[in-house]
Design a protein around this motif. Structure first.
Motif, PDB file in Angstrom:
ATOM      1  N   ARG A 151       0.792  -1.220   0.000  1.00 57.24           N
ATOM      2  CA  ARG A 151       0.000   0.000   0.000  1.00 57.24           C
ATOM      3  C   ARG A 151       0.826   1.273   0.000  1.00 57.24           C
ATOM      4  N   ASN A 152       2.089   1.168   0.377  1.00 54.47           N
ATOM      5  CA  ASN A 152       2.900   2.381   0.429  1.00 54.47           C
ATOM      6  C   ASN A 152       4.272   2.137  -0.199  1.00 54.47           C
ATOM      7  N   PRO A 153       4.321   2.033  -1.538  1.00 59.45           N
ATOM      8  CA  PRO A 153       5.614   1.782  -2.193  1.00 59.45           C
ATOM      9  C   PRO A 153       6.529   2.991  -2.013  1.00 59.45           C
ATOM     10  N   GLY A 154       7.739   2.763  -1.539  1.00 58.27           N
ATOM     11  CA  GLY A 154       8.663   3.855  -1.282  1.00 58.27           C
ATOM     12  C   GLY A 154       9.293   4.386  -2.554  1.00 58.27           C
ATOM     13  N   ILE A 155       9.987   5.507  -2.425  1.00 59.65           N
ATOM     14  CA  ILE A 155      10.578   6.152  -3.595  1.00 59.65           C
ATOM     15  C   ILE A 155      11.668   5.275  -4.220  1.00 59.65           C
ATOM     16  N   VAL A 156      12.387   4.523  -3.382  1.00 52.66           N
ATOM     17  CA  VAL A 156      13.465   3.676  -3.902  1.00 52.66           C
ATOM     18  C   VAL A 156      12.882   2.575  -4.790  1.00 52.66           C
ATOM     19  N   ARG A 157      11.788   1.959  -4.305  1.00 54.47           N
ATOM     20  CA  ARG A 157      11.140   0.915  -5.079  1.00 54.47           C
ATOM     21  C   ARG A 157      10.584   1.474  -6.392  1.00 54.47           C
ATOM     22  N   LEU A 158       9.974   2.662  -6.309  1.00 54.27           N
ATOM     23  CA  LEU A 158       9.425   3.295  -7.515  1.00 54.27           C
ATOM     24  C   LEU A 158      10.531   3.553  -8.537  1.00 54.27           C
ATOM     25  N   LEU A 159      11.652   4.067  -8.040  1.00 53.51           N
ATOM     26  CA  LEU A 159      12.756   4.375  -8.941  1.00 53.51           C
ATOM     27  C   LEU A 159      13.300   3.096  -9.582  1.00 53.51           C
ATOM     28  N   ALA A 215       5.634  19.859 -11.150  1.00 55.86           N
ATOM     29  CA  ALA A 215       4.501  20.765 -10.967  1.00 55.86           C
ATOM     30  C   ALA A 215       3.507  20.631 -12.115  1.00 55.86           C
ATOM     31  N   PHE A 216       3.988  20.116 -13.252  1.00 59.70           N
ATOM     32  CA  PHE A 216       3.090  19.924 -14.397  1.00 59.70           C
ATOM     33  C   PHE A 216       2.439  18.550 -14.349  1.00 59.70           C
ATOM     34  N   ALA A 217       3.257  17.510 -14.112  1.00 56.24           N
ATOM     35  CA  ALA A 217       2.754  16.145 -14.282  1.00 56.24           C
ATOM     36  C   ALA A 217       1.878  15.675 -13.125  1.00 56.24           C
ATOM     37  N   VAL A 218       2.193  16.084 -11.885  1.00 53.20           N
ATOM     38  CA  VAL A 218       1.373  15.592 -10.763  1.00 53.20           C
ATOM     39  C   VAL A 218      -0.097  15.998 -10.910  1.00 53.20           C
ATOM     40  N   PRO A 219      -0.396  17.306 -11.110  1.00 59.32           N
ATOM     41  CA  PRO A 219      -1.815  17.654 -11.299  1.00 59.32           C
ATOM     42  C   PRO A 219      -2.421  17.013 -12.545  1.00 59.32           C
ATOM     43  N   LEU A 220      -1.628  16.877 -13.596  1.00 59.47           N
ATOM     44  CA  LEU A 220      -2.152  16.269 -14.829  1.00 59.47           C
ATOM     45  C   LEU A 220      -2.561  14.820 -14.578  1.00 59.47           C
ATOM     46  N   VAL A 221      -1.681  14.054 -13.911  1.00 63.93           N
ATOM     47  CA  VAL A 221      -1.972  12.634 -13.690  1.00 63.93           C
ATOM     48  C   VAL A 221      -3.120  12.466 -12.689  1.00 63.93           C
ATOM     49  N   VAL A 222      -3.125  13.299 -11.627  1.00 62.05           N
ATOM     50  CA  VAL A 222      -4.229  13.213 -10.671  1.00 62.05           C
ATOM     51  C   VAL A 222      -5.546  13.541 -11.378  1.00 62.05           C
ATOM     52  N   VAL A 281       1.760  11.735  -6.929  1.00 57.87           N
ATOM     53  CA  VAL A 281       0.375  11.398  -7.262  1.00 57.87           C
ATOM     54  C   VAL A 281      -0.199  10.454  -6.212  1.00 57.87           C
ATOM     55  N   GLN A 282       0.618   9.482  -5.773  1.00 63.02           N
ATOM     56  CA  GLN A 282       0.113   8.494  -4.828  1.00 63.02           C
ATOM     57  C   GLN A 282      -0.125   9.099  -3.449  1.00 63.02           C
ATOM     58  N   ARG A 283       0.598  10.175  -3.126  1.00 66.05           N
ATOM     59  CA  ARG A 283       0.327  10.876  -1.859  1.00 66.05           C
ATOM     60  C   ARG A 283      -0.974  11.645  -1.952  1.00 66.05           C
ATOM     61  N   ALA A 284      -1.204  12.268  -3.123  1.00 64.81           N
ATOM     62  CA  ALA A 284      -2.390  13.107  -3.285  1.00 64.81           C
ATOM     63  C   ALA A 284      -3.645  12.263  -3.507  1.00 64.81           C
ATOM     64  N   TYR A 285      -3.466  11.044  -4.016  1.00 63.89           N
ATOM     65  CA  TYR A 285      -4.607  10.245  -4.465  1.00 63.89           C
ATOM     66  C   TYR A 285      -4.296   8.786  -4.147  1.00 63.89           C
ATOM     67  N   PRO A 286      -4.637   8.329  -2.935  1.00 65.07           N
ATOM     68  CA  PRO A 286      -4.215   6.988  -2.489  1.00 65.07           C
ATOM     69  C   PRO A 286      -4.622   5.856  -3.446  1.00 65.07           C
ATOM     70  N   ASP A 287      -5.710   6.055  -4.182  1.00 64.36           N
ATOM     71  CA  ASP A 287      -6.139   5.022  -5.125  1.00 64.36           C
ATOM     72  C   ASP A 287      -5.174   4.873  -6.297  1.00 64.36           C
ATOM     73  N   ALA A 288      -4.186   5.759  -6.363  1.00 60.29           N
ATOM     74  CA  ALA A 288      -3.186   5.660  -7.436  1.00 60.29           C
ATOM     75  C   ALA A 288      -2.135   4.604  -7.122  1.00 60.29           C
ATOM     76  N   VAL A 289      -2.197   4.002  -5.919  1.00 60.52           N
ATOM     77  CA  VAL A 289      -1.295   2.902  -5.598  1.00 60.52           C
ATOM     78  C   VAL A 289      -1.937   1.613  -6.116  1.00 60.52           C
ATOM     79  N   PRO A 290      -1.239   0.867  -7.001  1.00 61.95           N
ATOM     80  CA  PRO A 290      -1.865  -0.314  -7.611  1.00 61.95           C
ATOM     81  C   PRO A 290      -2.437  -1.291  -6.581  1.00 61.95           C
ATOM     82  N   ALA A 291      -1.678  -1.536  -5.480  1.00 61.56           N
ATOM     83  CA  ALA A 291      -2.133  -2.518  -4.497  1.00 61.56           C
ATOM     84  C   ALA A 291      -3.427  -2.061  -3.821  1.00 61.56           C
ATOM     85  N   THR A 292      -3.516  -0.758  -3.516  1.00 56.90           N
ATOM     86  CA  THR A 292      -4.715  -0.219  -2.871  1.00 56.90           C
ATOM     87  C   THR A 292      -5.925  -0.362  -3.789  1.00 56.90           C
ATOM     88  N   TRP A 293      -5.735   0.021  -5.044  1.00 59.74           N
ATOM     89  CA  TRP A 293      -6.816  -0.060  -6.030  1.00 59.74           C
ATOM     90  C   TRP A 293      -7.283  -1.512  -6.165  1.00 59.74           C
TER      91      TRP A 293
END
Lengths: 191, 183
Positions: free
Chosen positions: A109-117, B156-163, A172-184
């Motif tokens: 539910r909370n993939p870290g930045i290292v894993r994402l990279l 600043a461009f991509a985060v709002p776009l993707v959300v 994006v995943q911080r702003a929108y938790p449903d953007a995490v694949p596992a959560t969705w």
């Protein structure tokens, strides 16, 4: 395709990858394959949609391109792009997005930045190059070793794109938790 | 008709791979030109299909010339250009909607592996509809960014776009399931 939510996400992300190609392309002299923001979109699709939805989004985009719509960067489209030097890279987007998605999905539910990279580099660079370079060598008739050297021109740009994709996915995943694949996945499997 | 065109394209590309001499490819070029003439494609539209690969063709020709010889360079370059021209001819003479309809018919056998051709074509159509929508969203995000004085930052461009894209997708998904598109 189990539910409508997946269908909508796949469609919209296929469109997102196309839209990210709009600013244009940069052809590095001496190489037939252009630089675009679209691989950034492929990495993002993987990191946000998860394994098979990401792969499907890329398939949808490529089908529309094959049908003749100018959705690739620089307004390219049509069956011709699959006969060109960059065909292998395009096909490589499919397993590339899938691997990125798989790595991120295993992060829970909370993939870290290292894993994402790591996911963006392995899927968005490793897999895509692995599919693209042999095809480029085959089409252009340039030996494999030399093609690898030619492709190294893209490596700095692609690394920057991978870092950006990881940062953006994290944002994006911080702003929108449903953007995490596992959560969705969790929220939508009980249906 | 569209199915025939696509089969013809596949056959044409196979033949092009098999041709090995400059003379044979010159013959193929004549055939392709004749096909363009029969389809009454204007020269400007035809050039529009070839134009994107012009630098690639030139680079290919030069590298082949350096690595091999003139006949090999001619054959390889002409082969790629003719393949692109053939594919372009199919694209030029077939509207995207007709191509999608043909695709839906062609996908009908997928029913056997429990894939619904209707869903596939719905997905393709939704993608097409989303492209102008997201283009507009991207423009608005960029304007908002400029108004706040953030000149150029991918984040600043991509985060709002993707959300924004995700919100749109999830609203769309709910609307679809409200219309009974869930299994």
């Amino acid at each position: 395709m189990k539910n409508a939510g997946d269908l909508a996400r796949v469609s919209v992300f296929a469109a997102l990858i196309a839209v990210l190609g709009l600013p244009g392309t940069l052809n590095v002299f001496g190489n037939a394959v252009p630089i675009t923001l679209q691989t950034f979109g492929v990495m993002l699709a993987g990191a946000i949609l998860g394994t098979w939805r990401a792969a499907l989004a890329v398939v949808v985009l490529l089908v529309l391109v094959a049908v003749g719509l100018p959705l690739l960067a620089g307004g390219r489209g049509g069956l011709g792009v699959f006969a060109a030097a960059s065909a292998g890279y395009l096909i490589g987007w499919i397993p590339g997005a899938a691997l990125t998605g798989w790595i991120v999905q295993r992060g829970g539910r909370n993939p870290g930045i290292v894993r994402l990279l790591l996911a963006c580099v392995a899927g968005g660079i490793g897999v895509i190059y692995l599919c693209g370079i042999p095809v480029q060598a085959l089409v252009t008739g340039i030996p494999l070793g030399k093609t690898m050297l030619l492709s190294a021109v893209f490596l700095p740009g692609d690394l920057i794109k991978a870092v950006l994709a990881a940062l953006v996915a994290r944002g994006v995943q911080r702003a929108y938790p449903d953007a995490v694949p596992a959560t969705w996945q969790e929220r939508h499997t009980w249906r | 008709m569209t199915g025939l065109k696509l089969l013809g394209l596949a056959a044409g590309c196979t033949v092009l791979v098999l041709l090995q001499t400059p003379a044979a490819l010159a013959g193929a070029a004549a055939v392709v030109l004749a096909l363009y003439a029969v389809a009454r494609v204007r020269p400007a539209a035809a050039w529009g299909q070839i134009r994107p690969v012009r630098w690639f063709a030139l680079a290919l020709f030069v590298t082949q010339l350096l690595l091999a010889d003139l006949p090999a360079a001619t054959v390889t370059t002409m082969r790629v250009v003719l393949m692109v021209a053939l594919a372009g001819l199919v694209t030029l003479t077939t509207p995207a909607s007709v191509m999608l309809a043909a695709l839906e018919r062609g996908l009908a056998p997928l029913r056997l592996v429990r894939v619904d051709p209707f869903r596939v074509s719905l997905m393709l159509t939704l993608t097409l509809r989303s492209v102008p929508l997201l283009t507009d969203l991207a423009r608005r995000v960029r304007e908002a960014q400029r108004a706040r004085g953030v000149s150029w930052s991918v984040r600043a461009f991509a985060v709002p776009l993707v959300v924004g894209a995700l919100r749109h997708a999830d609203a769309l998904g709910e609307a679809l399931s409200a219309r009974g598109l869930d299994d």
